[in-house]
Design a protein around this motif. Structure first.
Motif, PDB file in Angstrom:
ATOM      1  N   GLY A 222       0.855  -1.189   0.000  1.00  0.00           N
ATOM      2  CA  GLY A 222       0.000   0.000   0.000  1.00  0.00           C
ATOM      3  C   GLY A 222       0.880   1.224   0.000  1.00  0.00           C
ATOM      4  O   GLY A 222       1.622   1.469  -0.940  1.00  0.00           O
ATOM      5  N   SER A 223       0.861   1.997   1.096  1.00  0.00           N
ATOM      6  CA  SER A 223       1.596   3.262   1.104  1.00  0.00           C
ATOM      7  C   SER A 223       2.942   3.158   1.816  1.00  0.00           C
ATOM      8  O   SER A 223       3.719   4.098   1.806  1.00  0.00           O
ATOM      9  N   ARG A 224       3.213   1.987   2.464  1.00  0.00           N
ATOM     10  CA  ARG A 224       4.442   1.887   3.270  1.00  0.00           C
ATOM     11  C   ARG A 224       5.453   0.955   2.602  1.00  0.00           C
ATOM     12  O   ARG A 224       5.092  -0.068   2.013  1.00  0.00           O
ATOM     13  N   VAL A 225       6.730   1.298   2.724  1.00  0.00           N
ATOM     14  CA  VAL A 225       7.770   0.480   2.131  1.00  0.00           C
ATOM     15  C   VAL A 225       7.792  -0.910   2.789  1.00  0.00           C
ATOM     16  O   VAL A 225       7.565  -1.042   3.998  1.00  0.00           O
ATOM     17  N   ARG A 226       8.056  -1.944   1.976  1.00  0.00           N
ATOM     18  CA  ARG A 226       8.244  -3.284   2.557  1.00  0.00           C
ATOM     19  C   ARG A 226       9.553  -3.915   2.090  1.00  0.00           C
ATOM     20  O   ARG A 226       9.906  -4.998   2.500  1.00  0.00           O
ATOM     21  N   GLY A 227      10.271  -3.214   1.206  1.00  0.00           N
ATOM     22  CA  GLY A 227      11.552  -3.752   0.763  1.00  0.00           C
ATOM     23  C   GLY A 227      12.000  -3.124  -0.532  1.00  0.00           C
ATOM     24  O   GLY A 227      11.419  -2.141  -0.995  1.00  0.00           O
ATOM     25  N   VAL A 228      13.043  -3.723  -1.107  1.00  0.00           N
ATOM     26  CA  VAL A 228      13.524  -3.238  -2.410  1.00  0.00           C
ATOM     27  C   VAL A 228      13.770  -4.435  -3.317  1.00  0.00           C
ATOM     28  O   VAL A 228      14.049  -5.550  -2.847  1.00  0.00           O
ATOM     29  N   ARG A 229      13.649  -4.190  -4.627  1.00  0.00           N
ATOM     30  CA  ARG A 229      14.035  -5.202  -5.611  1.00  0.00           C
ATOM     31  C   ARG A 229      15.304  -4.726  -6.296  1.00  0.00           C
ATOM     32  O   ARG A 229      15.380  -3.593  -6.767  1.00  0.00           O
ATOM     33  N   LEU A 230      16.305  -5.611  -6.340  1.00  0.00           N
ATOM     34  CA  LEU A 230      17.576  -5.248  -6.957  1.00  0.00           C
ATOM     35  C   LEU A 230      17.539  -5.553  -8.452  1.00  0.00           C
ATOM     36  O   LEU A 230      16.632  -6.223  -8.950  1.00  0.00           O
ATOM     37  N   ALA A 231      18.594  -5.099  -9.133  1.00  0.00           N
ATOM     38  CA  ALA A 231      18.632  -5.236 -10.599  1.00  0.00           C
ATOM     39  C   ALA A 231      18.648  -6.697 -11.028  1.00  0.00           C
ATOM     40  O   ALA A 231      18.244  -7.023 -12.151  1.00  0.00           O
ATOM     41  N   ASP A 232      19.098  -7.621 -10.167  1.00  0.00           N
ATOM     42  CA  ASP A 232      19.103  -9.047 -10.540  1.00  0.00           C
ATOM     43  C   ASP A 232      17.794  -9.744 -10.167  1.00  0.00           C
ATOM     44  O   ASP A 232      17.684 -10.966 -10.257  1.00  0.00           O
ATOM     45  N   GLY A 233      16.808  -8.955  -9.715  1.00  0.00           N
ATOM     46  CA  GLY A 233      15.490  -9.521  -9.410  1.00  0.00           C
ATOM     47  C   GLY A 233      15.350  -9.957  -7.960  1.00  0.00           C
ATOM     48  O   GLY A 233      14.238 -10.249  -7.492  1.00  0.00           O
ATOM     49  N   SER A 234      16.452 -10.007  -7.221  1.00  0.00           N
ATOM     50  CA  SER A 234      16.354 -10.429  -5.812  1.00  0.00           C
ATOM     51  C   SER A 234      15.692  -9.319  -4.994  1.00  0.00           C
ATOM     52  O   SER A 234      15.736  -8.142  -5.371  1.00  0.00           O
ATOM     53  N   GLU A 235      15.076  -9.735  -3.878  1.00  0.00           N
ATOM     54  CA  GLU A 235      14.371  -8.761  -3.039  1.00  0.00           C
ATOM     55  C   GLU A 235      14.963  -8.758  -1.638  1.00  0.00           C
ATOM     56  O   GLU A 235      15.410  -9.795  -1.144  1.00  0.00           O
ATOM     57  N   ILE A 236      14.991  -7.593  -1.024  1.00  0.00           N
ATOM     58  CA  ILE A 236      15.435  -7.478   0.367  1.00  0.00           C
ATOM     59  C   ILE A 236      14.290  -6.841   1.153  1.00  0.00           C
ATOM     60  O   ILE A 236      13.796  -5.769   0.779  1.00  0.00           O
ATOM     61  N   ASP A 237      13.867  -7.506   2.219  1.00  0.00           N
ATOM     62  CA  ASP A 237      12.793  -6.950   3.053  1.00  0.00           C
ATOM     63  C   ASP A 237      13.331  -5.768   3.859  1.00  0.00           C
ATOM     64  O   ASP A 237      14.472  -5.810   4.344  1.00  0.00           O
ATOM     65  N   ALA A 238      12.517  -4.748   4.022  1.00  0.00           N
ATOM     66  CA  ALA A 238      12.946  -3.591   4.809  1.00  0.00           C
ATOM     67  C   ALA A 238      11.740  -2.854   5.383  1.00  0.00           C
ATOM     68  O   ALA A 238      10.710  -2.740   4.728  1.00  0.00           O
ATOM     69  N   ASP A 239      11.890  -2.379   6.616  1.00  0.00           N
ATOM     70  CA  ASP A 239      10.868  -1.507   7.221  1.00  0.00           C
ATOM     71  C   ASP A 239      11.193  -0.045   6.915  1.00  0.00           C
ATOM     72  O   ASP A 239      10.334   0.827   6.991  1.00  0.00           O
ATOM     73  N   ILE A 240      12.496   0.175   6.638  1.00  0.00           N
ATOM     74  CA  ILE A 240      12.968   1.534   6.357  1.00  0.00           C
ATOM     75  C   ILE A 240      13.931   1.476   5.174  1.00  0.00           C
ATOM     76  O   ILE A 240      14.752   0.561   5.111  1.00  0.00           O
ATOM     77  N   VAL A 241      13.846   2.439   4.283  1.00  0.00           N
ATOM     78  CA  VAL A 241      14.848   2.579   3.220  1.00  0.00           C
ATOM     79  C   VAL A 241      15.428   3.989   3.335  1.00  0.00           C
ATOM     80  O   VAL A 241      14.675   4.971   3.394  1.00  0.00           O
ATOM     81  N   VAL A 242      16.740   4.071   3.425  1.00  0.00           N
ATOM     82  CA  VAL A 242      17.386   5.388   3.481  1.00  0.00           C
ATOM     83  C   VAL A 242      18.151   5.595   2.180  1.00  0.00           C
ATOM     84  O   VAL A 242      18.990   4.777   1.808  1.00  0.00           O
ATOM     85  N   VAL A 243      17.831   6.693   1.514  1.00  0.00           N
ATOM     86  CA  VAL A 243      18.423   6.971   0.198  1.00  0.00           C
ATOM     87  C   VAL A 243      19.576   7.960   0.375  1.00  0.00           C
ATOM     88  O   VAL A 243      19.381   9.094   0.819  1.00  0.00           O
TER      89      VAL A 243
END
Ligand SMILES: Cc1cc2nc3c(=O)[nH]c(=O)nc-3n(C[C@H](O)[C@H](O)[C@H](O)COP(=O)(O)OP(=O)(O)OC[C@H]3O[C@@H](n4cnc5c(N)ncnc54)[C@H](O)[C@@H]3O)c2cc1C
Length: 404
Positions: A222-243
């Protein structure tokens, strides 16, 4: 206009702004000084934001006590933004942030621009809860508040700020992953050899360092981050993403002013001569936003604390006509990660030859050279040894002399 001086107007009430105002008074400048800041806070220090503020040891580290401004006759106007400059009339237009409809014109004799940077966001992530950037104390407090209830963080970008945030969040007990497209952290600034030692520093504290790969997508629930997808398609779960993918100079208010801006390939920002004068009379720029010519006539924009302070002193001297000597100094900056002080003295480049002379598995010391001449020194936990190199960096010193 009446006979009384309009004085100096300083745009940007951060480190550079307060230091130039203070130096003007130290140089016996007696005219009016107005310091205009777009943030609602008085001038505060940014380095603690990624360190003691994130760790919860400080809420904000002010650069001056509240009484300083009245005692020094410096009119501090916070929560106000300069939206335009008219060099022909020697005026700036000021908007109140809490009342954008209200605008005011202020006359200057001398104008000093110290408007700093804005962090570059990951496109399309502005509205996602849990995605943070870090430039202001409000950013830091929002990130810290979010970290209270979070356990997993992904840091996008392993520059100095990304590495410091990773260290601070990991010290808070969070599970931290750094994602960086370059081969190592800090590769662009210090090269891969030292970057590998910094990688080791993070990995030893349990931080996962994923290099050579970028983030393709920020994933949401929905509106909250749950992770990121990397360029190789793998995913990392996250409650917070800092750019932490870099910043851009704040120069929007220059539109139509005729003040020259440096091309992007030369670092962008406000183009200045070797003493901070812009292309327009009576207007100077300093700090992170300013791109001064160095001794070789090359434009060079630097985003570090000591550099800003030195430029503020130099501009105050220029404005007041002071001929007091500014002692020669080698460029310097530092970063704090895991209680270790990483110091960079001189002008090392990623492409220089690197000579690691001391590495005990945690602390290290390395000299940099170009064409056989010492260019810089980088140390982690080696304060004395780094500072001892200062004099050698002020004159061309063969690296063979340093290595002994
Ligand atoms: C998280 C973090 C950690 C850091 N750690 C280190 C470190 O460990 N070592 C180091 O050497 N350096 C560090 N730095 C860099 C250092 O803090 C900067 O080099 C320094 O703050 C630059 O000062 P400045 O005055 O140029 O800009 P800033 O301090 O950014 O001040 C600029 C001010 O201008 C205001 N402004 C912008 N536009 C307008 C406008 N139109 N009108 C009015 N006001 C305006 C902004 O709101 C801001 O308050 C760090 C920076 C950050 C963000």
């Amino acid at each position: 206009m009446s006979g009384s001086p309009a004085g100096v107007v300083v745009v940007g009430a951060g480190l550079g702004g307060i230091r130039v105002a203070e130096s003007l008074r130290a140089n016996d400048y007696t005219g009016p000084i107005t310091l205009i800041g777009a943030e609602t806070h008085p001038p505060y220090d940014r380095p603690p934001l990624s360190k003691s503020v994130l760790l919860g040891d400080d809420d904000r580290v002010d650069l001056k006590p509240a009484e300083f401004f009245a005692e020094s006759s410096i009119a501090l106007r916070t929560g106000e933004r300069v939206s335009a400059i008219s060099p022909d009339d020697h005026t700036v237009t000021i908007e109140r942030l809490d009342d954008p409809a209200h605008s005011e014109t202020l006359v200057y004799d001398t104008l000093i621009l110290a408007t700093g940077l804005l962090p570059r966001p990951l496109p399309g992530t502005d509205e996602i809860a849990g995605v943070h950037v870090l430039r202001t104390v409000d950013d830091a407090l929002a990130l810290r508040a979010d970290a209270e209830s979070a356990t997993r963080a992904v840091i996008v970008g392993a520059g100095f700020i990304g590495c410091e945030v990773a260290a601070s969040l990991s010290a808070r007990g969070m599970t931290v992953t750094i994602v960086e497209p370059a081969p190592t952290p800090l590769a662009a600034a210090l090269g891969e050899q030292i970057g590998a030692l910094v990688t080791r520093m993070h990995k030893e504290r349990g931080v996962d360092v994923r290099t050579g790969i970028g983030v393709d997508e920020v994933l949401t629930d929905g509106s909250r981050v749950r992770g990121v997808r990397l360029a190789d398609g793998s995913e990392i779960d996250a409650d917070i993403v800092v750019v932490g993918i870099g910043s851009t100079p704040v120069i929007d208010y220059l539109d139509g002013s005729g003040i020259e801006v440096a091309a992007r390939e030369f670092g962008g920002g406000i183009a200045c001569d070797q003493h901070g004068a812009t292309s327009v009379p009576d207007v100077f720029a300093l700090g992170d936003v300013a791109n001064w010519r160095d001794e070789d006539g090359q434009l060079r924009r630097v985003e570090h604390w000591t550099h800003t302070v030195e430029q503020a002193t130099a501009v105050a001297h220029r404005v007041t006509g002071s001929d007091a000597m500014i002692p020669a100094s080698a460029p310097y900056f530092w970063s704090d990660q895991y209680g270790l002080k990483i110091q960079v003295l001189g002008s090392p480049r990623a492409t220089d030859d690197v000579h690691v002379v001391d590495d005990d598995g945690a602390k290290f010391l390395a000299y940099y050279s170009r064409d056989g001449i010492l260019t810089g020194v980088v140390g982690a936990g080696k304060v004395g040894a780094v500072m001892k190199t200062r004099a050698k960096l002020l004159t061309p010193t063969p690296i063979s002399e340093v290595l002994g």
